[in-house]
Design a protein around this motif. Sequence first.
Motif, PDB file in Angstrom:
ATOM      1  N   VAL A  72       0.862  -1.188   0.000  1.00 55.10           N
ATOM      2  CA  VAL A  72       0.000   0.000   0.000  1.00 55.10           C
ATOM      3  C   VAL A  72       0.901   1.241   0.000  1.00 55.10           C
ATOM      4  O   VAL A  72       1.765   1.381   0.871  1.00 55.10           O
ATOM      5  CB  VAL A  72      -0.916   0.021   1.239  1.00 55.10           C
ATOM      6  N   PHE A  73       0.687   2.135  -0.962  1.00 54.95           N
ATOM      7  CA  PHE A  73       1.518   3.339  -1.094  1.00 54.95           C
ATOM      8  C   PHE A  73       0.660   4.556  -0.773  1.00 54.95           C
ATOM      9  O   PHE A  73      -0.517   4.601  -1.129  1.00 54.95           O
ATOM     10  CB  PHE A  73       2.090   3.407  -2.517  1.00 54.95           C
ATOM     11  N   GLU A  74       1.261   5.552  -0.113  1.00 51.33           N
ATOM     12  CA  GLU A  74       0.458   6.688   0.356  1.00 51.33           C
ATOM     13  C   GLU A  74       1.295   7.958   0.491  1.00 51.33           C
ATOM     14  O   GLU A  74       2.496   7.889   0.739  1.00 51.33           O
ATOM     15  CB  GLU A  74      -0.176   6.357   1.713  1.00 51.33           C
ATOM     16  N   ALA A 125       2.901  14.688  -3.313  1.00 49.80           N
ATOM     17  CA  ALA A 125       3.218  13.558  -2.426  1.00 49.80           C
ATOM     18  C   ALA A 125       2.548  12.281  -2.951  1.00 49.80           C
ATOM     19  O   ALA A 125       3.150  11.202  -2.928  1.00 49.80           O
ATOM     20  CB  ALA A 125       2.743  13.860  -1.003  1.00 49.80           C
ATOM     21  N   THR A 126       1.325  12.418  -3.442  1.00 53.19           N
ATOM     22  CA  THR A 126       0.623  11.233  -3.967  1.00 53.19           C
ATOM     23  C   THR A 126       1.246  10.785  -5.296  1.00 53.19           C
ATOM     24  O   THR A 126       1.309   9.587  -5.582  1.00 53.19           O
ATOM     25  CB  THR A 126      -0.873  11.536  -4.131  1.00 53.19           C
ATOM     26  N   PHE A 127       1.745  11.741  -6.097  1.00 52.19           N
ATOM     27  CA  PHE A 127       2.425  11.340  -7.337  1.00 52.19           C
ATOM     28  C   PHE A 127       3.716  10.586  -7.016  1.00 52.19           C
ATOM     29  O   PHE A 127       4.073   9.627  -7.699  1.00 52.19           O
ATOM     30  CB  PHE A 127       2.751  12.566  -8.203  1.00 52.19           C
ATOM     31  N   LEU A 128       4.414  11.025  -5.963  1.00 52.08           N
ATOM     32  CA  LEU A 128       5.654  10.312  -5.607  1.00 52.08           C
ATOM     33  C   LEU A 128       5.333   8.941  -4.997  1.00 52.08           C
ATOM     34  O   LEU A 128       6.085   7.985  -5.175  1.00 52.08           O
ATOM     35  CB  LEU A 128       6.523  11.171  -4.674  1.00 52.08           C
ATOM     36  N   ALA A 129       4.198   8.843  -4.293  1.00 51.00           N
ATOM     37  CA  ALA A 129       3.739   7.518  -3.818  1.00 51.00           C
ATOM     38  C   ALA A 129       3.426   6.637  -5.032  1.00 51.00           C
ATOM     39  O   ALA A 129       3.716   5.434  -5.049  1.00 51.00           O
ATOM     40  CB  ALA A 129       2.508   7.668  -2.929  1.00 51.00           C
ATOM     41  N   THR A 130       2.836   7.255  -6.053  1.00 43.67           N
ATOM     42  CA  THR A 130       2.514   6.519  -7.287  1.00 43.67           C
ATOM     43  C   THR A 130       3.807   6.023  -7.953  1.00 43.67           C
ATOM     44  O   THR A 130       3.871   4.878  -8.428  1.00 43.67           O
ATOM     45  CB  THR A 130       1.745   7.450  -8.255  1.00 43.67           C
TER      46      THR A 130
END
Length: 333
Positions: A256-258, A277-282
């Motif tokens: 799970v990435f967040e 931050a969500t793009f880097l989690a992606t």
Amino acid sequence: MTHRICLLPGDGIGPEVIDCAEQVLRALPLDLDFVRAEIGFGAYERLGTPLPDSTLDEIRRSSATLFGAVTTPPAIPNYFSPVVRMRQSLELYANLRPCQSIPHETSRPNIDLIIARENTEGLYSGIERLEDNGNRAITERVITRKGSERIVRKAFDLARQTNRKSVHVVHKANVLRQTCGLFRSVALEIAKEYSDTTMYEMLVDTCAMELIRAPEQFEVIVTTNLFGDILSDEACMFVGGLGVVASGNIGVNAAVFEPVHGSAPTIVGTGKANPIATFLATAMMLDYLNEVESAKRLRKAVNECIANNESTPDLGGSLTTNQVTDRVIQRLN
Ligand code: NAD
């Protein structure tokens, strides 16, 4: 190969940043199937639980999961943290948080470290009780050989895979002689298997100080749950802060990435939520799925936007959440 991606928008700005991430993923040359599942306080109000079993099933069935954020409400009887429960139920034992300098004036230079934090035990084991008519509160700190072995191994493997030369084992074994003592002795044993990587030991209070004094000395830090939680929030402030830092929760059968931030209730619907931050989690999720080229493209597009001040107000820019997303997608194409 088709990857099945589970999206968990959650509460507050979670749905906003997850929608942006879905747009970015759809703009990349990838074969993806998306499924959405419920988590958080909204789920509790609708379904009576912040983490339905169906959500855990969807995560298990998916190649990887992207999670936004949840709101933790004030004391509600029988409410539980769906994030902690998700990590424990799926045995997402490794919490990996990269902290890398970004091309922005608020970022300190030459930082490129990863904090590998044990994610299922320690002081977050959930074993708590009140004694003496509520005048004595006890939390049990559970450290196991199995839990220590797998997070330490993960940290050393990560160092090898990313061409980093050292791992700092961070503990407080001089005071917490049993729990940190076990973590430390397991780490020292495992380090012997990785003769190409230098192991350093550091007490957690020294580490908190050294992270501020000279963060560039660290390549990989491995530590227990609460220490890692605190140190990783500290470290992210040198590289742009909450709007741009991501993490991955990795288990044997699920990941799970967040973004690191929470549901930011005061900026919901204002367009101020930074989606980076969500793009880097992606991007972390794409690396995990072995879609390394797409991950690189996404990181490059994000860094170009930051360097050109195409950002939300938290980074000093004047763009909205959706405008930043459009700029990132333009740079992908
Ligand atoms: P928060 O991370 O939501 O916000 C802290 C500050 O950072 C706020 O000023 C917020 O506006 C700002 N911020 C956060 N994300 C941002 C973004 N993407 N772009 C721009 N600014 C951003 O932390 P908080 O205010 O302490 O907590 C709010 C709620 O989130 C609480 O209910 C808390 O329990 C929950 N929370 C959830 C998680 C999670 O889901 N993993 C993590 C932390 C906090």
